[in-house]
Scaffold this motif. Structure first.
Motif, PDB file in Angstrom:
ATOM      1  N   ALA A 237     -10.088  -9.128   6.811  1.00  0.00           N
ATOM      2  CA  ALA A 237      -9.449 -10.386   6.397  1.00  0.00           C
ATOM      3  C   ALA A 237      -8.049 -10.153   5.831  1.00  0.00           C
ATOM      4  CB  ALA A 237     -10.314 -11.098   5.359  1.00  0.00           C
ATOM      5  N   VAL A 238      -7.828  -9.011   5.215  1.00  0.00           N
ATOM      6  CA  VAL A 238      -6.548  -8.809   4.511  1.00  0.00           C
ATOM      7  C   VAL A 238      -5.699  -7.665   5.063  1.00  0.00           C
ATOM      8  CG1 VAL A 238      -7.428  -9.863   2.384  1.00  0.00           C
ATOM      9  CG2 VAL A 238      -7.526  -7.368   2.638  1.00  0.00           C
ATOM     10  N   TYR A 239      -6.217  -6.865   5.989  1.00  0.00           N
ATOM     11  CA  TYR A 239      -5.375  -5.800   6.548  1.00  0.00           C
ATOM     12  C   TYR A 239      -4.285  -6.449   7.409  1.00  0.00           C
ATOM     13  CZ  TYR A 239      -3.821  -1.571   8.893  1.00  0.00           C
ATOM     14  OH  TYR A 239      -3.047  -0.532   9.375  1.00  0.00           O
ATOM     15  N   GLN A 240      -3.054  -6.195   7.050  1.00  0.00           N
ATOM     16  CA  GLN A 240      -1.912  -6.810   7.736  1.00  0.00           C
ATOM     17  C   GLN A 240      -2.084  -8.330   7.868  1.00  0.00           C
ATOM     18  OE1 GLN A 240       0.059  -4.732  10.830  1.00  0.00           O
ATOM     19  NE2 GLN A 240      -0.447  -2.722  10.000  1.00  0.00           N
ATOM     20  N   ARG A 241      -2.622  -8.917   6.839  1.00  0.00           N
ATOM     21  CA  ARG A 241      -2.872 -10.362   6.728  1.00  0.00           C
ATOM     22  C   ARG A 241      -3.915 -10.885   7.712  1.00  0.00           C
ATOM     23  NH1 ARG A 241       2.825 -10.570   6.646  1.00  0.00           N
ATOM     24  NH2 ARG A 241       3.595 -10.339   4.523  1.00  0.00           N
ATOM     25  N   GLY A 242      -4.798  -9.992   8.164  1.00  0.00           N
ATOM     26  CA  GLY A 242      -5.929 -10.491   8.945  1.00  0.00           C
ATOM     27  C   GLY A 242      -6.018  -9.929  10.342  1.00  0.00           C
TER      28      GLY A 242
ATOM     29  N   HIS B  68       0.883  -1.164   0.000  1.00  0.00           N
ATOM     30  CA  HIS B  68       0.000   0.000   0.000  1.00  0.00           C
ATOM     31  C   HIS B  68       0.925   1.219   0.000  1.00  0.00           C
ATOM     32  CE1 HIS B  68      -2.600   3.119   1.774  1.00  0.00           C
ATOM     33  NE2 HIS B  68      -3.630   2.393   1.394  1.00  0.00           N
TER      34      HIS B  68
ATOM     35  N   ASP C  56      -2.538  -1.151  14.118  1.00  0.00           N
ATOM     36  CA  ASP C  56      -1.666  -2.321  14.017  1.00  0.00           C
ATOM     37  C   ASP C  56      -2.502  -3.600  13.974  1.00  0.00           C
ATOM     38  OD1 ASP C  56      -2.364  -3.035  16.638  1.00  0.00           O
ATOM     39  OD2 ASP C  56      -0.638  -2.002  17.497  1.00  0.00           O
ATOM     40  N   ARG C  57      -1.812  -4.731  14.067  1.00  0.00           N
ATOM     41  CA  ARG C  57      -2.493  -6.018  13.903  1.00  0.00           C
ATOM     42  C   ARG C  57      -3.458  -6.358  15.018  1.00  0.00           C
ATOM     43  NH1 ARG C  57       2.381 -10.069  12.282  1.00  0.00           N
ATOM     44  NH2 ARG C  57       3.066  -8.919  10.443  1.00  0.00           N
ATOM     45  N   SER C  58      -3.366  -5.630  16.125  1.00  0.00           N
ATOM     46  CA  SER C  58      -4.298  -5.913  17.212  1.00  0.00           C
ATOM     47  C   SER C  58      -5.545  -5.034  17.107  1.00  0.00           C
ATOM     48  CB  SER C  58      -3.618  -5.698  18.563  1.00  0.00           C
ATOM     49  OG  SER C  58      -3.330  -4.327  18.740  1.00  0.00           O
TER      50      SER C  58
ATOM     51  N   PHE D   4      -8.412   1.009   4.144  1.00  0.00           N
ATOM     52  CA  PHE D   4      -6.978   0.819   4.424  1.00  0.00           C
ATOM     53  C   PHE D   4      -6.279   2.155   4.649  1.00  0.00           C
ATOM     54  CE2 PHE D   4      -7.547  -2.979   1.412  1.00  0.00           C
ATOM     55  CZ  PHE D   4      -7.885  -3.815   2.452  1.00  0.00           C
TER      56      PHE D   4
ATOM     57  N   GLY E 162      -2.778  -8.330   2.729  1.00  0.00           N
ATOM     58  CA  GLY E 162      -2.378  -9.681   2.360  1.00  0.00           C
ATOM     59  C   GLY E 162      -3.136 -10.740   3.139  1.00  0.00           C
ATOM     60  N   ALA E 163      -2.632 -11.956   3.043  1.00  0.00           N
ATOM     61  CA  ALA E 163      -3.291 -13.078   3.708  1.00  0.00           C
ATOM     62  C   ALA E 163      -2.253 -14.157   3.994  1.00  0.00           C
ATOM     63  CB  ALA E 163      -4.396 -13.653   2.812  1.00  0.00           C
TER      64      ALA E 163
ATOM     65  N   ASN F  20       3.592  -4.637   2.161  1.00  0.00           N
ATOM     66  CA  ASN F  20       2.899  -5.859   2.586  1.00  0.00           C
ATOM     67  C   ASN F  20       1.763  -5.604   3.558  1.00  0.00           C
ATOM     68  OD1 ASN F  20       4.526  -7.681   1.083  1.00  0.00           O
ATOM     69  ND2 ASN F  20       6.137  -7.476   2.616  1.00  0.00           N
ATOM     70  N   MET F  21       1.152  -4.442   3.462  1.00  0.00           N
ATOM     71  CA  MET F  21       0.099  -4.089   4.420  1.00  0.00           C
ATOM     72  C   MET F  21      -1.214  -4.811   4.123  1.00  0.00           C
ATOM     73  SD  MET F  21       0.794  -2.141   6.922  1.00  0.00           S
ATOM     74  CE  MET F  21       2.527  -2.436   7.271  1.00  0.00           C
TER      75      MET F  21
END
Lengths: 360, 360
Positions: free
Chosen positions: B116-121, A147, B94-96, B85, A155-156, A152-153
């Protein structure tokens, strides 16, 4: 041929490693038989290897189409991803279709992500053609795109059904990219297996000469190490973080220079030297071990110093790294060669490392 | 308050159903405490309900931001997704972090896919504000966006952590949308529970008058039925297909008219009449049962005839439906009220149904 199994319960898969695997219809047929197949590659790699792969797929597949993406990290975005979807939909590919990623990390990440989200998820096979992709992105299931505000922001986690790592493809790999792949190889030894680090140090001349046997041994052992880590932490909640050794500094270098200026492996090379230096300053690693790691990185043809920026610039760049939770960077450090740990580091120690390893 | 648990092992979650749940800090706090929260809604729903939801989230969350998408299926594409995004990255989520989808099916599908896809989920919570979303898209984990060549072609299975179905929100729902939601309610009875179909028929006046108790009973039973189906087939490999009752014909109507002309539930309403007619022609369902289903659909305020197109047009539109594997449409049919099955149907029977139910 060597085989490494990545143990992920129902998502387990095999990495086949050897020379000439591109042509191995017998390895591909059990997975692709009767299915719509799309070979996704880029304009650099496709002319070298797509015809061979197509010949191995076509007798068993329902049909084979090819999608050639533009080459390079700069194209790892939604627009390029959408070119894959366009091709799949134009050819009416259904949920039983399978994608085959033929290329390096960018092709693998994008193809894997396309497979993760096309019709809510279809299968894919990785055929990595760079050393970096063979030892790194072929294990772990990380897929995605960039992004404008971060790499890699989007993905899955999506695991391939099979990886074919044909070390014969490395014959055409530019020298800088070979070295960049060795950065991850050295990393695997440094974080998890001191004996492997010894072996890699000894094998460096053969690896740089692209000896197929040495390359296959190395790809296999690196994949085993990474598979062991990923198998115990598929979703990156803990242990898997050790695979980011050298990456906090490395990402800062990549982000500061603009992605693509240094190769990822080059930034990780210099980043590992910095992380080892920081480990030494925190009393975790002795000077001899840090020096030895630095020498191996140099011998692999990689940079051992970061760009000459003020420490403040590094600190700012690291604070936006995604592994930094809410602005406080954590570091993967070494408690001896072959033993990684994750720690928060005092700001003054980080700045001393920057002054020593990237004097700005 | 009623609770339905969707049983998906580690991904199990609860659907809470009742009036005033938007304000229930006690239900939200266990999940959002200390986390960055983004309420994703649209420009129609946000002014009605976002402030109440924010008030319930703010005391426990680390921070709460709001993202208001444009309203409507026409905006269910990558550009709108990217607006989510952008907001998350600008606020350094962040991922949390956790997303809260406040709106109908489009908001839920897009927010779920963004999660599902932000920072791989990352996690998300659904707060569906339409009857359709409460009984349908809040169960099953289907998320995604449209592609110019097909609806929902890009997406993921991603389960929410919690669903809050506040039937109070249905007070502001346009009448057509209420009826569209009832199409799925009738479908649940028709495919899986004849006694529930009876109860829905009796409750239709109360449901159309938006009686909160009747709505809560109905949302709860519909969610139970769908949860039962999804729980035994999360990835849609078999049984879950019965949820597409009425959808093969319905998707053809939507695609032929241009998506958005008829509401999805309206197309499913007419599609169920067609599927019941086809079931009768194939000797699976008696005429009385088909007529009774048709009457219930009409009483819910839904169309019972398709647009007046030639049969060829329907057949062509159905052949591109994604449930049609390689061009041969399968149909979800009824072997009696409350009992669905999946069959391929002879072309002449399909054309007789089209001539009867959508004379063109």
């Amino acid at each position: 041929m060597r085989e490494v199994v990545v143990p992920l319960a129902q998502r387990s898969y095999t990495i086949a490693i050897g020379e000439g695997l591109l042509d191995r219809r017998d390895l591909l047929a059990p997975i692709v038989a009767g299915r719509q197949v799309a070979i996704v590659s880029n304009v650099t790699v496709a002319p070298l290897y797509a015809a061979r792969l197509r010949a191995a797929l076509e007798p068993d597949a329902d049909c084979v189409i090819e999608v050639a993406l533009p080459d390079g990290e700069a194209h790892k975005h939604w627009g390029t991803l959408n070119a894959i979807f366009d091709a799949l939909l134009e050819h009416r590919f259904d949920r039983s279709a399978i994608l085959v990623a033929l290329g390096g990390g960018v092709v693998g990440d994008m193809t894997g992500f396309a497979a993760a989200v096309y019709q809510r998820g279809i299968d894919f096979i990785q055929v990595p053609t760079t050393l970096l992709a063979q030892v790194d992105s072929s294990v772990g299931g990380k897929t995605g795109i960039n992004h404008p505000l971060g790499k890699n922001m989007i993905g899955a986690f999506h695991q391939p059904r099979l990886v074919l790592a044909d070390v014969g493809c490395l014959a055409t790999l530019p020298e800088r990219e070979l070295s960049a792949g060795l950065a991850e190889v050295i990393k695997h030894g440094a974080i998890a297996d001191a004996a492997y680090l010894d072996a890699v140090e000894r094998a460096l001349p053969a690896l740089l000469a692209r000896d197929p046997g040495a390359l296959a041994d190395t790809v296999a052992r690196s994949c085993e190490i990474k598979a062991g880590v990923v198998g115990s932490d598929e979703r990156e909640s803990g242990l898997r973080a050790i695979l980011n050794f050298g990456h906090t500094f490395g990402h800062a270098i990549e982000a500061g220079l603009g992605y693509g200026e240094w190769l990822h492996g080059e930034a990780v090379g210099a980043g590992m030297v910095m992380a080892a230096d920081l480990s030494r300053r925190l009393g975790l690693l002795d000077a001899a071990a840090a020096g030895r790691l630095r020498d191996a990185i140099a011998a692999a043809g990689l940079p051992v110093r970061g760009p000459a920026w003020p420490a403040d610039r590094y600190v700012e760049l690291m604070s936006v790294d995604k592994k930094a939770e809410r602005g406080t960077p954590r570091f993967v450090l070494l408690e001896g060669l072959g033993r990684a740990c994750v720690r928060r580091a005092p700001d003054d120690a980080v700045r001393e490392t920057l002054a020593a390893c990237a004097p700005g």
